[in-house]
Design a protein around this motif. Structure first.
Motif, short mmCIF file in Angstrom:
data_model
loop_
_atom_site.label_atom_id
_atom_site.label_comp_id
_atom_site.label_asym_id
_atom_site.label_seq_id
_atom_site.Cartn_x
_atom_site.Cartn_y
_atom_site.Cartn_z
N PHE A 412 4.27 0.42 -19.43
CA PHE A 412 4.20 -0.71 -18.53
C PHE A 412 3.12 -0.53 -17.46
CE2 PHE A 412 8.83 -2.46 -18.97
CZ PHE A 412 8.59 -2.69 -20.31
N GLY A 413 2.74 -1.65 -16.84
CA GLY A 413 1.85 -1.63 -15.69
C GLY A 413 0.40 -1.84 -16.05
N GLY A 414 -0.34 -2.46 -15.10
CA GLY A 414 -1.77 -2.66 -15.28
C GLY A 414 -2.56 -1.40 -15.02
N PRO A 415 -3.87 -1.43 -15.27
CA PRO A 415 -4.70 -0.23 -15.12
C PRO A 415 -4.67 0.37 -13.71
CG PRO A 415 -5.87 -1.91 -16.37
CD PRO A 415 -4.63 -2.56 -15.84
N ASP A 416 -4.56 -0.47 -12.67
CA ASP A 416 -4.59 0.03 -11.29
C ASP A 416 -3.20 0.21 -10.72
OD1 ASP A 416 -3.86 -2.62 -11.11
OD2 ASP A 416 -5.15 -3.05 -9.38
N PHE A 417 -2.20 0.37 -11.59
CA PHE A 417 -0.81 0.41 -11.14
C PHE A 417 -0.57 1.45 -10.05
CE2 PHE A 417 3.53 1.92 -11.14
CZ PHE A 417 4.27 0.75 -11.15
N PHE A 418 -1.11 2.65 -10.21
CA PHE A 418 -0.80 3.73 -9.28
C PHE A 418 -1.19 3.40 -7.84
CE2 PHE A 418 -1.24 7.03 -12.94
CZ PHE A 418 0.01 6.68 -13.40
N THR A 419 -2.31 2.75 -7.65
CA THR A 419 -2.73 2.40 -6.29
C THR A 419 -2.13 1.06 -5.85
OG1 THR A 419 -4.78 1.52 -7.24
CG2 THR A 419 -4.84 3.74 -6.31
N ALA A 420 -2.03 0.11 -6.79
CA ALA A 420 -1.48 -1.20 -6.45
C ALA A 420 -0.03 -1.09 -5.97
CB ALA A 420 -1.57 -2.14 -7.64
N ALA A 421 0.72 -0.13 -6.52
CA ALA A 421 2.11 0.04 -6.12
C ALA A 421 2.24 0.33 -4.63
CB ALA A 421 2.76 1.16 -6.94
N PHE A 422 1.40 1.21 -4.12
CA PHE A 422 1.47 1.56 -2.71
C PHE A 422 1.00 0.40 -1.83
CE2 PHE A 422 0.73 5.82 -4.72
CZ PHE A 422 2.01 6.29 -4.52
N THR A 423 0.00 -0.31 -2.27
CA THR A 423 -0.48 -1.47 -1.51
C THR A 423 0.62 -2.51 -1.38
OG1 THR A 423 -2.75 -1.10 -2.28
CG2 THR A 423 -2.22 -3.29 -1.43
N LEU A 424 1.35 -2.76 -2.46
CA LEU A 424 2.42 -3.73 -2.42
C LEU A 424 3.54 -3.30 -1.47
CD1 LEU A 424 3.74 -6.32 -3.62
CD2 LEU A 424 4.81 -4.84 -5.31
N LEU A 425 3.86 -2.01 -1.50
CA LEU A 425 4.97 -1.51 -0.69
C LEU A 425 4.65 -1.53 0.79
CD1 LEU A 425 7.81 -0.23 -0.77
CD2 LEU A 425 6.69 2.00 -0.94
N THR A 426 3.44 -1.12 1.16
CA THR A 426 3.10 -0.96 2.56
C THR A 426 2.20 -2.05 3.10
OG1 THR A 426 1.13 0.37 2.08
CG2 THR A 426 3.24 1.53 2.26
N GLY A 427 1.57 -2.80 2.20
CA GLY A 427 0.62 -3.80 2.64
C GLY A 427 -0.73 -3.23 3.04
N GLU A 428 -0.92 -1.93 2.76
CA GLU A 428 -2.18 -1.26 3.13
C GLU A 428 -2.87 -0.77 1.87
OE1 GLU A 428 -1.23 1.90 5.75
OE2 GLU A 428 -0.37 0.63 7.30
N SER A 429 -4.15 -1.01 1.77
CA SER A 429 -4.95 -0.51 0.65
C SER A 429 -5.39 0.91 0.94
CB SER A 429 -6.18 -1.40 0.44
OG SER A 429 -6.94 -0.91 -0.64
N LYS A 430 -5.17 1.79 -0.06
CA LYS A 430 -5.53 3.20 0.12
C LYS A 430 -6.74 3.55 -0.73
CE LYS A 430 -2.14 4.51 2.87
NZ LYS A 430 -2.35 5.07 4.18
#
Length: 430
Positions: A412-430
């Motif tokens: 499951f998940g798109g190619p950028d899942f690992f980073t997108a997950a944190f952005t969704l949770l915190t609202g901050e892009s890492k």
């Protein structure tokens, strides 16, 4: 106790996948990690305010007798909790060995519930899993032509689910095809009655869209047992009057350090690892041959993480191409290679949490099982969806902290899942 639906999932990521769809449809959901110990009051927290309870087992690839025993224990607990309907959840790729465990567990649950019929469909159109004329498609290709044909534990080389399930059961398997499903719930119920009269015990059900799953959900309202991937979950909550609501997905605010632990060998997770590496973020590769040689690879990974955690998410991974996986298995054996990696990644996850990680992405069903057991997690509150089938969850830690964790199925998940997950949770892009 308000439990309407009691769910038994055959792995940990599949459990959160299912719970995610139930939450999206408006149910408050708690996921329990394995069956609570004997003597635990099923009406006590953490499930006391849940509309649905999902019990996550690690039973997909164990011997069939063990899978049946664990599933029956889960059933007993859920029935004591008042569950009105039971949902046996397996992977959307229907993967199982020729000896089981999907068919064997299904029949054991049917016997325990005293029912003579159930349905089976791994369809999840939101993630590209559809069933047509009883054949399972992964995206645009048949299951037998997908990457699952190379799965190291449960290779799937037959796309005809009627024949796959029929080989694992003593009751005949039938089909409810797309033409019947398209006519609506009444037509599905009529077909169920027809199959029952013919002595069929389970029917594969076609579904090529979410609308098909909604129609099927209404049709199976009175069945004691349904079996499916996570897709059918979108069609069941309405049977109890639930409607989609963001309130069902609320979790505590997230804080703390971020990390990813990936042990899946699926094509999707391999792509997510490559995408993470392409960004230049820190990543540590776990080599099973070095583990087998006696090196403390977990300690090496944690020493690496110590240098980088303060700057953003760190990835610790053991994902390879099918050829590389087969090479390692040829040297170590499939079971031993998998066990070495799982236990090493579980130790890494423990160490990461001890170092202040409070936002943790875990990729791979077997890896997720090992991690949640190593962390001593007993229950998860299910939150919002990251990608189809993958939600954030929250679990209490000793001392009062909250761990936000997502358990991602390898496929499951798109190619950028690992980073997108944190952005969704915190609202901050890492």
């Amino acid at each position: 106790m308000s439990v309407r639906l009691g769910c038994i999932a055959d792995d940990f990521t599949g459990a959160t996948d299912l719970a995610n769809n139930l939450v999206r449809a408006g149910m408050r959901v708690v996921q329990l990690i394995d069956v609570p110990p004997e003597g635990t009051d099923p009406t006590a927290d953490p499930a006391a305010d849940a509309d649905a309870v999902v019990i996550a087992l690690k039973s997909r690839t164990v011997p069939a007798a063990e899978a049946v025993e664990a599933s029956l224990r889960a059933l007993e607990w859920l029935r004591a909790a008042g569950a009105e309907q039971i949902y046996f959840k397996y992977c959307s790729t229907f993967d199982s060995t020729p000896a089981g465990n999907i068919g064997q567990v299904t029949e054991a649950l049917m016997d325990a519930l005293g029912t003579d019929f159930t349905v089976a469909t791994p369809a999840f159109p939101d993630n590209g899993r559809t069933v047509f004329k009883g054949h399972l498609f992964v995206g645009d290709v048949l299951l037998s032509e997908s990457g699952m044909r190379h799965h190291p534990l449960t290779p799937m080389t037959d796309s005809n689910l009627v024949s796959v399930l029929d080989a694992q059961t003593t009751r005949p398997t039938g089909l409810i095809d797309h033409e019947v499903v398209a006519q609506g719930a009444d037509a599905v119920r009529a077909r169920i009655a027809q199959l029952r009269a013919q002595g069929v015990g389970a029917a594969i059900v076609d579904a090529v869209s979410n609308d098909d799953l909604v129609r099927l959900g209404a049709a199976v309202k009175e069945l004691a047992l349904v079996t499916a991937g996570s897709g059918l979950a979108i069609g069941l909550p309405a049977n109890w009057g639930f409607e989609p609501s963001s309130a069902a997905a609320q979790l505590p605010p997230a804080c703390g350090r971020q990390a990813v632990v990936a042990g899946s060998v699926s094509a999707a997770t391999n792509g997510q690892v490559r995408e993470f590496l392409s960004t230049g973020r820190p990543a540590f590769s776990v080599d099973p041959l070095r583990i087998a040689a006696g090196e403390d690879v977990a300690a090496q990974a944690l020493a690496f993480a110590d240098k980088h955690l303060a700057d953003g998410p760190v990835l610790v991974y053991s994902t390879e191409s099918p050829d590389a996986v087969r090479s390692v298995q040829g040297q170590l054996g499939a079971a031993e290679a998998g066990e070495l990696v799982e236990q090493t990644l579980a130790r890494v996850a423990q160490g990461l949490v001890q170092r202040g990680v409070r936002q943790l992405v875990v990729a791979g069903g077997e890896t997720s099982g090992a991690v949640v057991q190593a962390l001593g997690l007993t229950g998860l509150r299910i939150g919002g969806q990251i990608d189809p089938g993958v939600p954030w969850c929250a679990a209490p830690l000793p001392g009062g902290d909250t761990l936000h964790i997502t358990l991602k199925s390898g496929n499951f998940g798109g190619p950028d899942f690992f980073t997108a997950a944190f952005t969704l949770l915190t609202g901050e892009s890492k």
